[in-house]
Design an enzyme around this catalytic site. Sequence first.
Site, PDB file in Angstrom:
ATOM      1  N   SER A  85       0.890  -1.152   0.115  1.00 32.72           N
ATOM      2  CA  SER A  85      -0.028  -0.095   0.067  1.00 32.72           C
ATOM      3  C   SER A  85       0.873   1.313   0.115  1.00 32.72           C
ATOM      4  O   SER A  85       1.414   1.481   0.923  1.00 32.72           O
ATOM      5  CB  SER A  85      -1.009  -0.058   1.282  1.00 32.72           C
ATOM      6  OG  SER A  85      -1.656  -1.071   1.206  1.00 32.72           O
ATOM      7  N   LYS A 159      -6.552   1.416  -3.448  1.00 32.92           N
ATOM      8  CA  LYS A 159      -6.296   0.965  -2.004  1.00 32.92           C
ATOM      9  C   LYS A 159      -6.492   1.949  -0.893  1.00 32.92           C
ATOM     10  O   LYS A 159      -6.924   1.798   0.234  1.00 32.92           O
ATOM     11  CB  LYS A 159      -5.080   0.360  -2.070  1.00 32.92           C
ATOM     12  CG  LYS A 159      -4.550  -0.182  -0.759  1.00 32.92           C
ATOM     13  CD  LYS A 159      -5.451  -1.359  -0.138  1.00 32.92           C
ATOM     14  CE  LYS A 159      -5.117  -1.621   1.304  1.00 32.92           C
ATOM     15  NZ  LYS A 159      -3.634  -2.543   1.486  1.00 32.92           N
TER      16      LYS A 159
END
Length: 283
Positions: A85, A159
């Site tokens: 991420s 995300k």
Amino acid sequence: MGAAMASRLLSAGYSLTIFVRNPSKALPLQSKGATLVNSLHDVARSSDVVFTMVGNPQDVRSVVLENNGILSGLNPGAVLVDTTSSHPTLAREIFKAARDKDCWAVDAPVSGGDIGARDGKLAIFAAGDGGVVEWLSRLFEVMGKHTYMGEAGCGQSCKIANQIVVGANLMGLSEGLVFAEKAGLDVRKWKESVRGGAAGSMVMELFGQRMIEKDFRPGGFAEYMVKDMGMGVDVVEESEDERVAVLPGAALGKQMFSAMVANGDGKFGTQGLISVIERINGK
């Protein structure tokens, strides 16, 4: 999560070369047939596809772009898939750097935690060249279900939005459990009664029982939620673009997870957010 994803690739019959910063963590994968090498450069030189799963954008920059990083050894036509991420801007920078070397880069962060990684049920948000993402589909299918999100950086933006929703769900579930207990309800019975209604969620399925049992072992560290939600909030704070959304809930969620870190609980799993709500309520 990275170890579980790598294990599934090995189980599917793929040849795997690995590098980890702490070699002792490689032993389970070595026992399944993975080859451990001494540098990121060596991984890249011996691989057609390189997956990365690290902690923060600065880690991604270090392992990919710095001297003797992955791009330094990647062969022409090879593909880097970053499942961390990270930041959309960095993903676009890596994509351009890879193309300058006649390689490809895909930003493909994942959601589903340790259980999703173990069971091959991750949601994978893939971005970059559409043809390259399609070429990778057999690998993605081993780990979960992928969705092509668009050009480089779009996977990371997806995300961030995912984490905003997850953070809000964790906060709501934490407050619901604390309220139910304060009201004298059996919290296990409460969870079972609401899980099939509008309050039910994947967050409840993954973390509800762990929160009740105070099982805060990490599938993903709480401190990473500060990073993930912060990337969405920081875009608002740093931009004058009217198209950027104002995110009051995400800002509050970031503060709550920051409180976990301040309490010394940053290495707890994200489900440990309930500890902050309990502390506020004197428990």
